[in-house]
Design a protein around this motif. Structure first.
Motif, PDB file in Angstrom:
ATOM      1  N   UNK A 420       0.560  -1.197   0.676  1.00 48.88           N
ATOM      2  CA  UNK A 420       0.142   0.001   0.307  1.00 48.88           C
ATOM      3  C   UNK A 420       1.217   1.161   0.359  1.00 48.88           C
ATOM      4  N   UNK A 421       0.358   2.023  -0.321  1.00 45.47           N
ATOM      5  CA  UNK A 421       1.257   3.157  -0.774  1.00 45.47           C
ATOM      6  C   UNK A 421      -0.010   4.347   0.636  1.00 45.47           C
ATOM      7  N   UNK A 422       1.384   4.993   1.013  1.00 43.07           N
ATOM      8  CA  UNK A 422       0.516   6.090   2.692  1.00 43.07           C
ATOM      9  C   UNK A 422       0.880   7.380   2.534  1.00 43.07           C
ATOM     10  N   UNK A 423       0.612   8.866   2.225  1.00 36.39           N
ATOM     11  CA  UNK A 423       0.757   9.850   3.163  1.00 36.39           C
ATOM     12  C   UNK A 423      -0.162   9.966   4.615  1.00 36.39           C
ATOM     13  N   UNK A 424       1.037  10.482   5.759  1.00 36.92           N
ATOM     14  CA  UNK A 424       0.066  10.542   7.196  1.00 36.92           C
ATOM     15  C   UNK A 424       0.778  12.314   7.819  1.00 36.92           C
ATOM     16  N   UNK A 425      -0.271  13.232   7.283  1.00 36.23           N
ATOM     17  CA  UNK A 425       0.673  14.059   8.052  1.00 36.23           C
ATOM     18  C   UNK A 425       0.195  14.975   9.210  1.00 36.23           C
ATOM     19  N   UNK A 426       0.650  15.573   9.672  1.00 32.92           N
ATOM     20  CA  UNK A 426       0.234  16.119  11.094  1.00 32.92           C
ATOM     21  C   UNK A 426       0.972  17.650  11.096  1.00 32.92           C
ATOM     22  N   UNK A 427       0.406  18.267  11.457  1.00 40.78           N
ATOM     23  CA  UNK A 427       0.455  20.064  11.792  1.00 40.78           C
ATOM     24  C   UNK A 427      -0.323  20.386  12.844  1.00 40.78           C
ATOM     25  N   UNK A 428       0.392  20.981  13.281  1.00 41.37           N
ATOM     26  CA  UNK A 428       0.137  23.253  13.764  1.00 41.37           C
ATOM     27  C   UNK A 428      -0.483  21.289  15.204  1.00 41.37           C
ATOM     28  N   UNK A 429       0.104  20.759  15.903  1.00 41.63           N
ATOM     29  CA  UNK A 429      -0.003  20.294  17.327  1.00 41.63           C
ATOM     30  C   UNK A 429       0.956  20.621  18.414  1.00 41.63           C
ATOM     31  N   UNK A 430       0.601  21.001  19.052  1.00 39.87           N
ATOM     32  CA  UNK A 430       1.320  21.451  20.353  1.00 39.87           C
ATOM     33  C   UNK A 430       1.622  20.332  21.178  1.00 39.87           C
ATOM     34  N   UNK A 431       1.635  19.309  21.118  1.00 36.65           N
ATOM     35  CA  UNK A 431       1.999  18.097  22.194  1.00 36.65           C
ATOM     36  C   UNK A 431       3.669  18.385  21.644  1.00 36.65           C
ATOM     37  N   UNK A 432       4.651  17.076  22.031  1.00 33.84           N
ATOM     38  CA  UNK A 432       5.095  16.686  21.251  1.00 33.84           C
ATOM     39  C   UNK A 432       5.378  15.807  20.185  1.00 33.84           C
ATOM     40  N   UNK A 433       6.868  16.007  19.844  1.00 35.82           N
ATOM     41  CA  UNK A 433       6.534  15.512  18.397  1.00 35.82           C
ATOM     42  C   UNK A 433       6.591  13.790  18.389  1.00 35.82           C
ATOM     43  N   UNK A 434       7.614  13.500  19.621  1.00 33.54           N
ATOM     44  CA  UNK A 434       7.734  12.637  19.877  1.00 33.54           C
ATOM     45  C   UNK A 434       6.542  11.180  20.450  1.00 33.54           C
ATOM     46  N   UNK A 435       5.442  12.071  20.956  1.00 34.77           N
ATOM     47  CA  UNK A 435       3.770  11.494  20.963  1.00 34.77           C
ATOM     48  C   UNK A 435       3.458  11.151  19.675  1.00 34.77           C
TER      49      UNK A 435
END
Length: 451
Positions: A420-435
């Protein structure tokens, strides 16, 4: 024989009492009928993305595509624009596959009597400290002619639009230039409390120690507008390795060339000759592999400059991008806002479904056995080394991280045998990147295990 009325009354009361007890017991006894769990499929995958507690109060885009079916399995905000960070390097990679050959042009040159005139192509690997390449070095070192360096036309600025000006001191933001040397960085290293080394050694006289002060910017801090550096011993441990970008210029290029070649090099201020010959260097895949696996920003920027050199004598990252968009990427679902080669700029904007379209294009250019080994691989050296660990790798792709931005795009193999091909994008979060990263990995690992 008729029973006495008192007896009948008592019997009736007993029966009524028994029936009421049975009714009350039936009503109060919990029902244990098992509830069938929802089958794992597109609806369940989307539910996990939407209902994740970790991913709340953020802007998330998700696209999962099945190439066998030729259709999306799951889409959420797939048509919305996101800051892609280093997912941009996938587009740089594709442009290179379309515009460059099997080997990187290392430099161009022309012979005039007893003089060798040479200039840069944008190749970032000359004496690069982490990429073994001596082809151009040996060529210049052993030529019998006198060496004259010409600064080729370069229309890009050292920093791209919207790069962080205050990141100039960090290893991940070296300047773009027409003839990079040593990766355009200075490397300081020490083992077991011995005196530290400086590479290239040419910069040693520019370092001054501050044994009293404390720095929040690292052990070695360069001045904003000069190559003068301050060393803060209190910010170090016994062992360290620190990289600091230096300010580039034609004068600096000539001085560093002379220093590393151990022979005179002069800067000749004249246009580049038209009868140029090209010296080819490393196999292109060697450079692509490093750019994609460790997310090398300088390599990405310089590769786009190299692409521009195939359409013009003036090198320009922006011109290379514009040409790729107009020529090879005009059929993307959503036209990107693409401004640099590395993804350091927050001006870049891509949609998840356009990234899926690009991932399909990459497979058209390369068979999987030549494409996947170039990408970051789960559990192996690179940006995926601490995630998706398995005896048999099942995730190949590219991550992208900036402040409040973390994305992953690529190819995932499921236990059922699907790719499968995937793109999972997260912007504008205030928690840590590791979470954010851990939650993305949890969801994608379930896709691998159960889809």
């Amino acid at each position: 024989m008729m029973l006495p009325k008192p007896f009948l009354f008592c019997l009736r009361q007993y029966v009524l009492s028994f029936l009421c007890s049975c009714l009350l017991l039936a009503c109060s006894t919990p029902k244990h009928t098992p509830v069938a769990s929802a089958p794992y499929g597109p609806a369940e995958i989307k539910r996990q993305v939407l209902e994740s507690e970790v991913l709340k109060q953020r802007f998330v885009g998700f696209a999962l595509y099945d190439p066998e079916l030729g259709q999306m399995v799951v889409e959420h905000n797939a048509d919305k624009f996101f800051v892609p960070a280093s997912n941009t390097k996938l587009f740089t990679f594709y442009a290179c596959l379309k515009m460059l050959g099997d080997s990187i042009p290392a430099l161009k040159y022309a012979v005039r009597g007893d003089s060798l005139l040479f200039w840069g192509t944008g190749d970032p690997t000359f004496t690069h400290m982490d990429v073994k390449n001596t082809i151009a070095y040996d060529f210049l070192k052993n030529r019998p002619e006198k060496l004259f360096y010409i600064e080729a036309p370069f229309a890009s600025t050292p920093f791209a639009v919207n790069w962080g000006w205050d990141d100039y001191n960090y290893y991940y933001q070296p300047e773009r230039s027409v003839f990079p040397i040593h990766g355009n960085i200075i490397k300081f290293a020490r083992k077991e409390a011995n005196p530290y080394t400086t590479a290239p050694a040419w910069f040693e006289p520019l370092v001054k120690a501050d044994t009293v002060g404390v720095s929040r910017s690292g052990a070695f801090v360069r001045e904003l507008r000069t190559n003068d550096l301050t060393f803060y011993p209190k910010a170090t441990k016994d062992d360290f390795s620190v990289e600091v970008p230096f300010i580039t210029s034609p004068e600096m290029t000539v001085q560093l060339l002379a220093d590393t070649l151990k022979r005179p090099v002069e800067w000749l201020k004249r246009p580049v000759p038209q009868d140029a010959q090209t010296l080819y260097g490393l196999p292109a895949d060697t450079v692509y592999r490093r750019m994609l696996k460790v997310s090398d920003n300088l390599l990405a920027e310089q590769l786009m400059a190299l692409c521009s050199g195939t359409i013009s004598d003036t090198l320009s990252v922006e011109r290379g991008i514009a040409y790729a968009l107009e020529t090879f990427l005009a059929d993307l679902p959503d036209k990107p806002v693409w401004v640099d080669g590395s993804g350091l700029s927050t001006m870049n904007l891509f949609t998840p479904r356009s990234i899926i379209a690009l991932l399909q294009k990459l497979r058209q250019e390369r068979p999987d056995d030549r494409l996947l080994p170039l990408l970051a691989t789960g559990g192996q050296l690179g940006t995926f080394r601490n995630i998706y660990k398995a005896d048999v790798p099942y995730v190949f792709g590219k991550s992208g991280t900036l402040s409040h931005v973390h994305n992953q795009s690529g190819y995932i193999f499921t236990k059922s045998g699907k790719m499968l091909l995937f793109s999972f994008m997260n912007n504008n979060y205030a928690v840590s990147t590791s979470e954010i990263r851990e939650e993305m990995v949890r969801i994608m690992t379930e896709v691998h295990e159960r889809y």
